[in-house]
Every structure is written in C-alpha cells, then in structure tokens.
Design an enzyme around this catalytic site. Structure first.
Site, PDB file in Angstrom:
ATOM      1  N   SER A   1      14.625 -24.865 -10.898  1.00 41.95           N
ATOM      2  CA  SER A   1      14.678 -26.189 -11.572  1.00 41.95           C
ATOM      3  C   SER A   1      14.933 -26.488 -12.591  1.00 41.95           C
ATOM      4  O   SER A   1      14.939 -26.131 -13.660  1.00 41.95           O
ATOM      5  CB  SER A   1      12.766 -26.243 -11.227  1.00 41.95           C
ATOM      6  OG  SER A   1      12.574 -27.474 -11.782  1.00 41.95           O
TER       7      SER A   1
ATOM      8  N   HIS B   1      18.086 -26.709  -8.482  1.00 40.56           N
ATOM      9  CA  HIS B   1      16.707 -28.090  -7.559  1.00 40.56           C
ATOM     10  C   HIS B   1      16.938 -29.131  -9.046  1.00 40.56           C
ATOM     11  O   HIS B   1      16.511 -28.784 -10.294  1.00 40.56           O
ATOM     12  CB  HIS B   1      15.265 -26.974  -7.654  1.00 40.56           C
ATOM     13  CG  HIS B   1      14.465 -28.256  -7.168  1.00 40.56           C
ATOM     14  ND1 HIS B   1      14.128 -28.116  -5.935  1.00 40.56           N
ATOM     15  CD2 HIS B   1      13.273 -28.520  -8.263  1.00 40.56           C
ATOM     16  CE1 HIS B   1      12.871 -29.107  -6.112  1.00 40.56           C
ATOM     17  NE2 HIS B   1      12.253 -28.859  -7.321  1.00 40.56           N
TER      18      HIS B   1
ATOM     19  N   ASP C   1      14.734 -32.116 -11.041  1.00 35.87           N
ATOM     20  CA  ASP C   1      13.480 -33.033 -10.142  1.00 35.87           C
ATOM     21  C   ASP C   1      13.673 -34.689 -11.094  1.00 35.87           C
ATOM     22  O   ASP C   1      14.185 -35.067 -12.186  1.00 35.87           O
ATOM     23  CB  ASP C   1      12.174 -32.728 -10.772  1.00 35.87           C
ATOM     24  CG  ASP C   1      12.036 -31.116  -9.845  1.00 35.87           C
ATOM     25  OD1 ASP C   1      11.457 -31.478  -8.507  1.00 35.87           O
ATOM     26  OD2 ASP C   1      12.427 -30.137 -11.361  1.00 35.87           O
TER      27      ASP C   1
ATOM     28  N   MET D   1      11.163 -38.290 -11.578  1.00 40.91           N
ATOM     29  CA  MET D   1      10.658 -38.869 -11.756  1.00 40.91           C
ATOM     30  C   MET D   1      10.287 -40.370 -11.941  1.00 40.91           C
ATOM     31  O   MET D   1      10.704 -40.395 -13.082  1.00 40.91           O
ATOM     32  CB  MET D   1       9.185 -37.612 -12.783  1.00 40.91           C
ATOM     33  CG  MET D   1       9.642 -36.387 -12.251  1.00 40.91           C
ATOM     34  SD  MET D   1       8.383 -35.439 -13.539  1.00 40.91           S
ATOM     35  CE  MET D   1       9.587 -33.855 -13.011  1.00 40.91           C
TER      36      MET D   1
ATOM     37  N   HIS E   1      15.140 -33.837  -5.842  1.00 47.04           N
ATOM     38  CA  HIS E   1      13.318 -33.536  -5.853  1.00 47.04           C
ATOM     39  C   HIS E   1      12.744 -35.252  -6.411  1.00 47.04           C
ATOM     40  O   HIS E   1      13.034 -35.265  -7.607  1.00 47.04           O
ATOM     41  CB  HIS E   1      12.753 -32.109  -6.224  1.00 47.04           C
ATOM     42  CG  HIS E   1      11.008 -31.952  -6.124  1.00 47.04           C
ATOM     43  ND1 HIS E   1      10.648 -31.589  -6.161  1.00 47.04           N
ATOM     44  CD2 HIS E   1      10.405 -33.186  -4.962  1.00 47.04           C
ATOM     45  CE1 HIS E   1       9.602 -31.881  -5.688  1.00 47.04           C
ATOM     46  NE2 HIS E   1       9.347 -33.105  -5.390  1.00 47.04           N
TER      47      HIS E   1
ATOM     48  N   MET F   1      10.547 -37.232  -7.224  1.00 49.12           N
ATOM     49  CA  MET F   1       8.738 -37.475  -7.086  1.00 49.12           C
ATOM     50  C   MET F   1       8.739 -39.114  -7.127  1.00 49.12           C
ATOM     51  O   MET F   1       8.532 -39.377  -8.833  1.00 49.12           O
ATOM     52  CB  MET F   1       8.511 -37.257  -8.483  1.00 49.12           C
ATOM     53  CG  MET F   1       8.403 -35.098  -7.424  1.00 49.12           C
ATOM     54  SD  MET F   1       8.228 -34.148  -8.419  1.00 49.12           S
ATOM     55  CE  MET F   1       9.346 -33.464  -9.355  1.00 49.12           C
TER      56      MET F   1
ATOM     57  N   MET G   1       4.105 -28.076  -2.469  1.00 52.44           N
ATOM     58  CA  MET G   1       4.114 -28.531  -3.935  1.00 52.44           C
ATOM     59  C   MET G   1       3.181 -27.060  -3.792  1.00 52.44           C
ATOM     60  O   MET G   1       2.200 -27.440  -3.415  1.00 52.44           O
ATOM     61  CB  MET G   1       4.154 -29.410  -4.392  1.00 52.44           C
ATOM     62  CG  MET G   1       5.230 -31.456  -3.969  1.00 52.44           C
ATOM     63  SD  MET G   1       6.619 -30.271  -5.125  1.00 52.44           S
ATOM     64  CE  MET G   1       5.924 -30.020  -6.637  1.00 52.44           C
TER      65      MET G   1
ATOM     66  N   ASP H   1       7.450 -24.705  -4.746  1.00 45.32           N
ATOM     67  CA  ASP H   1       7.907 -25.585  -6.094  1.00 45.32           C
ATOM     68  C   ASP H   1       7.391 -25.587  -6.736  1.00 45.32           C
ATOM     69  O   ASP H   1       5.811 -26.604  -6.263  1.00 45.32           O
ATOM     70  CB  ASP H   1       8.644 -26.392  -5.306  1.00 45.32           C
ATOM     71  CG  ASP H   1       9.498 -27.469  -6.626  1.00 45.32           C
ATOM     72  OD1 ASP H   1       9.408 -26.647  -8.005  1.00 45.32           O
ATOM     73  OD2 ASP H   1       9.624 -28.554  -7.350  1.00 45.32           O
TER      74      ASP H   1
HETATM   75  C1  DX5 Z   1       6.850 -29.953 -10.862  1.00 44.76           C
HETATM   76  C2  DX5 Z   1       8.447 -29.723 -10.484  1.00 44.76           C
HETATM   77  C3  DX5 Z   1       8.850 -28.030 -10.646  1.00 44.76           C
HETATM   78  C4  DX5 Z   1       8.866 -27.894 -11.966  1.00 44.76           C
HETATM   79  C5  DX5 Z   1       8.005 -26.094 -11.590  1.00 44.76           C
HETATM   80  O1  DX5 Z   1       6.334 -31.164 -10.421  1.00 44.76           O
HETATM   81  O2  DX5 Z   1       8.418 -30.273  -9.219  1.00 44.76           O
HETATM   82  O3  DX5 Z   1      10.190 -28.308  -9.605  1.00 44.76           O
HETATM   83  O4  DX5 Z   1      10.473 -27.367 -12.630  1.00 44.76           O
HETATM   84  O5  DX5 Z   1       8.389 -25.312 -12.883  1.00 44.76           O
HETATM   85  P1  DX5 Z   1       7.997 -24.529 -12.710  1.00 44.76           P
HETATM   86  O6  DX5 Z   1       8.613 -23.377 -12.568  1.00 44.76           O
HETATM   87  O7  DX5 Z   1       7.712 -24.209 -14.288  1.00 44.76           O
HETATM   88  O8  DX5 Z   1       6.767 -24.361 -12.374  1.00 44.76           O
HETATM   89 ZN    ZN Z   2      11.190 -29.908  -8.214  1.00 45.93          ZN
END
Ligand code: DX5
Ligand code: ZN
Length: 251
Positions: free
Chosen positions: A17, A42, A44, A46, A75, A77, A146, A202
């Site tokens: 990620s 991956h 993210d 947001m 991903h 969010m 999650m 994740d």
């Molecule tokens: C959190 C993200 C994850 C995040 C995970 O909302 O969706 O992908 O990067 O990070 P770690 O592995 O540090 O929990």
């Molecule tokens: Zn993620």
C-alpha cells in the site's frame, strides 16, 4: 449439498500500500515495490469525507502509471465513487475497489467497471455484517475486508474480521464460485481451472496477522507500514514480499 470439486486454491498475492511510502517520492516508491516483485500496487484514494483524511488523486495515479508497469489496485475511500470511475480508468487503474458503505449504486458501479474491462472490487468496513457481502460474490472480482477502520496507515489489526473472511471463503467454496462470478461445474472442465475469488485484507497487515488472514481464507495481502520500511535495502524489500507470499492457503 453439492459434490466436492477439485479446484485450484487461491494464489497468494502481495499488494504493498503506497500510503506507507514516502509521499515526496511517490513514483520511486511505486517502482521500489514493483522491482521487489510485488503482484500489484495498492493505491488509497481518500476524499476527506468518507474517511477523515485525504490522499492521492487520479492525476497522481496517472503519474505512477507512467513510472511503472505494475498492476494498479486502486482503493477508493470516497463517497459516490460512481462519479469518478472514468477518471481512474483513464489514469491507468487495473482494478477499482469501491466501498459498500459509500454509495447507493454499488452493484451498477461494479458492473460498469467490468464493462470497462477492469477488475471490480468491493470493500467492507470492519463493523459491516458479512451478510451484506453475499449479494456481491457474483458481481465482484475481489472482496476487500478492511482489517482496520479505513483512513490511516499504521493502525492495529482488528481480529474480529477473521470470522467474516472464513465465512465468505467457505461460502464461495461450497458454491464452487470462481473469480468473475462463474460457478465451476464438472460438466464444463474449463470452469474447473478458473481461479478462486480474490479476498483481500487491508490494515495492520504484517507477517503474523497475514498468516491469520490466510488461514481464514484471504489471499490478497495489502500492507503499508510493514512493507514500506524507511531505509530498507532492495534485498530487505524482496525478502519481506517473499515472506508474505510464502504463506500457504489451506483452502
Ligand atoms: C487504510 C488504507 C490502507 C493502509 C494500510 O485505510 O486502506 O491501505 O495503507 O496501512 P497499514 O498496512 O500501515 O495498516
Ligand atoms: Zn487500502
């Protein structure tokens, strides 16, 4: 009860990620994990609304796509992801995962992503019941559980999610459900070779928590802070990715 079929077990895939990387050098951090042998990156996204944090827009995804050939696992969010699918496809996303909790149009959006020849994923927050997942088993290529509340890296793994993973993997196996929503059947040998549905985890994933998730039925491991160790050598990155990939699925 249907007859047991001999079907290929899910293949373990490692998806670092990027949120765990150095945001001053996103393209290099993407390349770093691609060079270390990751199966996908991956990413993210947001919106500061669905989660209380902001991260990575489509323009940054496009820049990452120019820097590396790795499969991009985006991903989202964000609320109303249906309004942004084209932007992320144009930016180079190979799989787009939307949240069950973020839209009224999740089924249509998954179908739309597939019609655009991209993989479609659906994510569920830790407190969302596994019963809501069943409707999507034939509509999605990937189910993302999650294992922390979404929004931030570096949080502690929530073990209660393991039961949901186990329930969904067992359900897929009992229904002989394969990736793409196809039901494997002995009368159609080609369907017996289809890969299993991907179940991704994740949040808070390290070697120990990954092992528990794989034992429960997960096969796609997203990990941010554990894989993106600052100042790790290329050899250390390769070792960490191989360590996760060596976990064996018992399904
Ligand atoms: C959190 C993200 C994850 C995040 C995970 O909302 O969706 O992908 O990067 O990070 P770690 O592995 O540090 O929990
Ligand atoms: Zn993620």
């Amino acid at each position: 009860m249907s007859q047991p079929l001999k079907l290929p077990p899910p293949k373990i895939q490692v998806t670092p990620s990027l949120l765990g990387g150095d945001f001053g050098h996103l393209a290099q951090e993407a390349k770093r994990m691609a060079d270390a042998g990751a199966d996908a990156l991956h990413i993210d996204v947001m919106d500061g609304h669905f989660v209380r944090n902001f991260a990575i827009c489509a323009r940054s995804v496009a820049a990452i796509n120019r820097a590396t050939d790795i499969f991009l696992d985006v991903h989202l969010m964000i609320y109303q992801p249906e309004n942004y699918i084209e932007q992320f496809i144009e930016a180079g996303a190979d799989r787009i995962t939307i949240h069950f909790e973020a839209s009224e149009a999740t089924a249509d959006t998954l179908l739309y992503i597939r019609r655009c020849n991209r993989q479609a994923g659906i994510a569920f927050n830790p407190e969302t019941s596994a019963n809501f997942v069943l409707k999507y088993l034939q509509l999605a290529d990937l189910i993302l559980f999650m294992t922390v509340n979404p929004g931030f890296g570096g949080q502690a793994f929530i073990p209660e999610v393991l039961d949901k993973i186990r329930f969904i993997r067992e359900t897929c196996d009992q229904l002989h459900l394969r990736k793409g929503g196809v039901t494997a059947h002995a009368d159609n040998p080609a369907t017996l070779k289809l890969p299993a549905i991907d179940i991704q985890v994740d949040g808070g994933i390290n070697f120990e928590t990954a092992k528990r998730c794989v034992e429960a039925g997960a096969n796609v491991l997203a990990s941010g802070s554990w894989l993106y160790k600052p100042n790790a050598s290329a050899e250390e990155d390769i070792k960490a990715i191989n360590q996760l990939r060596s976990l064996q699925s018992c399904f």
